[in-house]
Design a protein around this motif. Structure first.
Motif, mmCIF file in Angstrom:
data_model
loop_
_atom_site.group_PDB
_atom_site.id
_atom_site.type_symbol
_atom_site.label_atom_id
_atom_site.label_comp_id
_atom_site.label_asym_id
_atom_site.label_seq_id
_atom_site.Cartn_x
_atom_site.Cartn_y
_atom_site.Cartn_z
ATOM 1 N N THR A 72 0.867 -1.184 0.056
ATOM 2 C CA THR A 72 -0.113 0.062 -0.037
ATOM 3 C C THR A 72 0.634 1.125 0.046
ATOM 4 O O THR A 72 0.533 2.207 -0.935
ATOM 5 N N LEU A 73 1.934 1.163 0.923
ATOM 6 C CA LEU A 73 2.857 2.560 0.978
ATOM 7 C C LEU A 73 3.549 2.814 -0.241
ATOM 8 O O LEU A 73 3.661 3.880 -0.947
ATOM 9 N N VAL A 74 4.229 1.409 -0.985
ATOM 10 C CA VAL A 74 4.910 2.001 -2.279
ATOM 11 C C VAL A 74 3.924 2.322 -3.450
ATOM 12 O O VAL A 74 4.253 2.990 -4.372
ATOM 13 N N PHE A 75 2.625 1.852 -3.157
ATOM 14 C CA PHE A 75 1.751 2.225 -4.356
ATOM 15 C C PHE A 75 1.426 3.772 -4.250
ATOM 16 O O PHE A 75 1.265 4.576 -5.132
ATOM 17 N N ILE A 76 1.081 4.306 -2.784
ATOM 18 C CA ILE A 76 0.723 5.542 -2.646
ATOM 19 C C ILE A 76 2.100 6.480 -3.124
ATOM 20 O O ILE A 76 2.088 7.536 -3.700
ATOM 21 N N ALA A 83 5.219 -7.381 -6.303
ATOM 22 C CA ALA A 83 6.255 -8.431 -5.906
ATOM 23 C C ALA A 83 7.617 -7.734 -5.877
ATOM 24 O O ALA A 83 8.395 -8.488 -4.996
ATOM 25 N N MET A 84 7.936 -6.748 -6.332
ATOM 26 C CA MET A 84 9.059 -5.885 -6.302
ATOM 27 C C MET A 84 8.856 -4.662 -5.758
ATOM 28 O O MET A 84 9.025 -3.532 -6.555
ATOM 29 N N PRO A 85 8.727 -4.341 -4.358
ATOM 30 C CA PRO A 85 8.454 -2.963 -4.007
ATOM 31 C C PRO A 85 9.703 -1.895 -4.371
ATOM 32 O O PRO A 85 9.157 -0.835 -4.345
ATOM 33 N N TYR A 86 10.875 -2.604 -4.598
ATOM 34 C CA TYR A 86 11.957 -1.424 -4.656
ATOM 35 C C TYR A 86 11.813 -0.794 -6.046
ATOM 36 O O TYR A 86 12.516 0.203 -6.267
ATOM 37 N N LEU A 87 10.888 -1.297 -6.942
ATOM 38 C CA LEU A 87 10.512 -0.454 -8.182
ATOM 39 C C LEU A 87 9.973 0.874 -7.683
ATOM 40 O O LEU A 87 9.989 1.719 -8.743
ATOM 41 N N VAL A 88 9.510 1.117 -6.734
ATOM 42 C CA VAL A 88 9.228 2.607 -6.235
ATOM 43 C C VAL A 88 10.256 3.654 -6.548
ATOM 44 O O VAL A 88 9.994 4.760 -6.512
ATOM 45 N N LEU A 89 11.654 3.203 -6.528
ATOM 46 C CA LEU A 89 12.698 4.109 -6.562
ATOM 47 C C LEU A 89 12.638 4.652 -8.140
ATOM 48 O O LEU A 89 13.123 5.800 -8.371
ATOM 49 N N LYS A 126 -2.403 -0.075 -21.509
ATOM 50 C CA LYS A 126 -2.758 -0.639 -20.333
ATOM 51 C C LYS A 126 -1.799 -1.662 -19.962
ATOM 52 O O LYS A 126 -1.279 -1.927 -18.860
ATOM 53 N N ALA A 127 -1.049 -2.518 -20.700
ATOM 54 C CA ALA A 127 -0.255 -3.405 -20.642
ATOM 55 C C ALA A 127 0.917 -2.677 -19.967
ATOM 56 O O ALA A 127 1.509 -3.334 -19.195
ATOM 57 N N GLY A 128 1.217 -1.687 -20.726
ATOM 58 C CA GLY A 128 2.449 -0.942 -20.047
ATOM 59 C C GLY A 128 2.346 -0.591 -18.610
ATOM 60 O O GLY A 128 3.347 -0.788 -18.024
ATOM 61 N N SER A 129 1.189 -0.130 -18.311
ATOM 62 C CA SER A 129 1.059 0.388 -17.165
ATOM 63 C C SER A 129 1.096 -0.863 -15.941
ATOM 64 O O SER A 129 1.376 -0.700 -15.092
ATOM 65 N N TYR A 130 0.412 -1.968 -16.532
ATOM 66 C CA TYR A 130 0.509 -3.218 -15.814
ATOM 67 C C TYR A 130 2.017 -3.750 -15.587
ATOM 68 O O TYR A 130 2.413 -4.208 -14.231
ATOM 69 N N LEU A 131 2.876 -3.541 -16.756
ATOM 70 C CA LEU A 131 4.017 -3.926 -16.464
ATOM 71 C C LEU A 131 4.889 -3.379 -15.356
ATOM 72 O O LEU A 131 5.586 -4.032 -14.751
ATOM 73 N N PHE A 132 4.442 -1.980 -14.884
ATOM 74 C CA PHE A 132 5.245 -1.523 -13.594
ATOM 75 C C PHE A 132 4.437 -1.809 -12.394
ATOM 76 O O PHE A 132 4.980 -2.305 -11.472
ATOM 77 N N PHE A 133 3.115 -1.464 -12.202
ATOM 78 C CA PHE A 133 2.360 -1.602 -11.250
ATOM 79 C C PHE A 133 2.028 -2.988 -10.682
ATOM 80 O O PHE A 133 1.984 -3.461 -9.581
ATOM 81 N N GLY A 134 2.045 -3.802 -11.832
ATOM 82 C CA GLY A 134 1.793 -5.196 -11.556
ATOM 83 C C GLY A 134 3.091 -5.821 -10.995
ATOM 84 O O GLY A 134 2.972 -6.516 -9.987
ATOM 85 N N ASN A 135 4.148 -5.430 -11.371
ATOM 86 C CA ASN A 135 5.436 -5.847 -10.615
ATOM 87 C C ASN A 135 5.653 -5.391 -9.272
ATOM 88 O O ASN A 135 6.701 -5.728 -8.488
ATOM 89 N N LEU A 136 4.979 -3.985 -9.202
ATOM 90 C CA LEU A 136 5.278 -3.279 -7.920
ATOM 91 C C LEU A 136 5.025 -4.292 -6.772
ATOM 92 O O LEU A 136 5.543 -4.093 -5.661
#
Length: 491
Positions: A141-145, A208-214, A196-206
């Motif tokens: 939740t935190l990394v999404f926000i 499983a991989m919270p460090y992508l928030v960087l 839509k697929a490009g958006s899911y590529l980032f936020f979908g992996n977010l």
């Protein structure tokens, strides 16, 4: 130092002779923004239900991850049109012992106060708390926000950078708008890829991989420093023009206009005014967006041919309507100088006619792909193109002689009613009604072709007799020039 700048701006606001008017405008704007806020909040609260209805075959989280970056693409497009640049009158501070970093830092930080930065939190926050928090936990939740805040700040500073660069070169704004429009069309019109697929590529992996928030944080920080150093490098006014003044220039810089002599010079100056200032440039950009207006009506078979007259008139003449009704207001800051200059008002009017003819011709050419809906559609566009050049141009310039309100060219067009008066309201009636007053009687008698031919003949007749109308407009102007000048002096 930031608190000092803020205190100075408050004092400038309260000591202004237009304080009462400014407060009224801000109160009205505050009410409108609050109403908009309630709508956006409702959208956020019910987003899970909306996504469930739009994507019934997908998991809610998957559907959400697919729309976030798509939102930010549209968000950037809206910011380019509506977001205002933060301003500070820096000249009084340049000779004082005030660090340039302090001045630039104030401008950069106040840019975060835009209400555009609040919308993503309001829209996506409720969904994240209702759906993602129970399913994926507090960390996700935190990394999404944080990611959403990062992308919002990145969009904020990217839009400001593009608009600041566009103040020096208007083509940058048009190119940026065209790139964003093509990116959207590439998905929804030509289906070359999926946003839509490009958006899911980032936020979908977010998840499983919270460090992508960087990634969004890095983009936001980089864009902030790009803005910071651009403002710092161009803080002094002379630095903005050093390179531009070094190269020799022709009288117009537009070879096509050289053949028109003094009138061509006036048109070239008008083009520079449009490309270098926010409000008139918005009129040109809006005209480009109106080229897609036909897709709203022509794809609906229930709408008859009468709508094609309306759509054709607006697509080929929206610039004439939006820009021409403020004919003198664009020059309000130096209108007194125009009155005592050697410029003949007849040449001034001819320059307006020439500018409108060039822009309308380009607009008509851009509408020719609507031949997909039939050759008759393009024929109606051409008839309304003639009508715009002949009749509407004359009507617009006639009402422009009755507009006594000045316009600040540096202000944007969004939520800006400066220069708008009763003449603009009255103008809408003849522009919309006159073509139908002529066409509809013939249509109901069963002769729509005769109605279209009559519109074309009247348009051509006005074009042929343009010199007569120029003389009438010139005489009308001379009876009102002092009243116009007096109105422009009231800031």
């Amino acid at each position: 130092m930031i608190s000092t700048f803020f205190d100075h701006e408050l004092k400038a606001f309260w000591r202004s002779k237009n304080t009462g008017k400014n407060i009224t405008v801000k109160v009205v704007m505050g009410i409108l923004i609050f109403i908009l806020f309630l709508y956006v909040l409702a959208l956020g609260v019910f987003m899970d239900k909306l996504l469930g209805a739009m994507f019934p075959q997908e998991d809610l989280t998957v559907a959400f991850c697919g729309v976030v970056l798509v939102y930010f693409l549209y968000d950037l497009l809206m910011r380019l049109q509506l977001q205002e640049l933060p301003t500070l009158k820096v000249q009084p501070y340049l000779h004082l012992p005030v660090k340039r970093n302090s001045v630039v830092g104030y401008l950069a930080l106040t840019a975060l106060l835009s209400f555009f930065n609040l919308w993503p939190i309001i829209i996506f926050g409720p969904f994240i708390l209702k759906v993602i928090l129970p399913a994926s936990g507090a960390l996700t939740t935190l990394v999404f926000i944080v990611s959403i805040i990062g992308f919002s700040i990145f969009n904020n500073y990217l839009a400001l950078y593009i608009k600041r660069k566009a103040n020096l070169n208007g083509w940058i704004f048009l190119i940026a708008g065209a790139v964003l429009s093509l990116a959207i069309c590439g998905d929804y019109v030509w289906h070359l890829y999926s946003l839509k697929a490009g958006s899911y590529l980032f936020f979908g992996n977010l998840i499983a991989m919270p460090y992508l928030v960087l990634l969004p944080l890095t983009l936001a920080a980089a864009m902030y420093y790009v803005n910071f150093y651009y403002l710092k490098d161009n803080l002094y006014l002379e630095e903005l023009t050093t390179k531009k003044d070094a190269a020799p220039k022709s009288s117009t810089e537009i070879p096509l206009l050289n053949r028109f002599g003094h009138v061509g010079d006036l048109v070239a100056n008008e083009v520079k005014l449009i490309l270098r200032n926010k409000r008139p440039r918005s009129a040109l950009v809006m005209g480009l967006f109106f080229m897609f207006y036909g897709l709203i009506f022509y794809t609906n078979p229930k709408l008859g041919e009468s709508f094609k007259i309306f759509v054709g008139m607006f697509m080929t003449g929206i610039f004439i309507i939006n820009y021409g009704q403020f004919m003198f207001s664009w020059q309000a800051a130096h209108f007194d100088g125009l009155l005592v200059s050697k410029i003949k008002f007849a040449d001034f009017l001819k320059a307006k006619y020439l500018l409108f003819t060039i822009v309308s011709t380009v607009a008509f050419i851009l509408t020719t792909p609507y031949v997909y809906f039939g050759w008759r559609t393009v024929l109606i566009h051409f008839i309304m193109y003639l009508w715009n050049l002949g009749v509407n141009t004359t009507i617009v310039l006639y009402f422009a002689n009755r507009n006594y309100k000045r316009i600040d060219l540096s202000k944007g067009a969004s939520f800006n009613w400066e220069g708008v008066g009763a003449s603009q309201l009255l103008l809408s009636f003849p522009l919309i009604l006159f073509p139908y007053v002529i066409f509809l009687p013939f249509k109901y008698m069963g002769y729509p072709n005769v109605g279209l031919a009559t519109l074309a003949i009247i348009g051509i007749a006005f074009i042929i007799t343009r010199n007569f109308w120029l003389q009438k407009l010139e005489a009308d102007f001379y009876t009102k020039r002092f009243k116009i000048a007096e109105g422009f002096r009231n800031k």
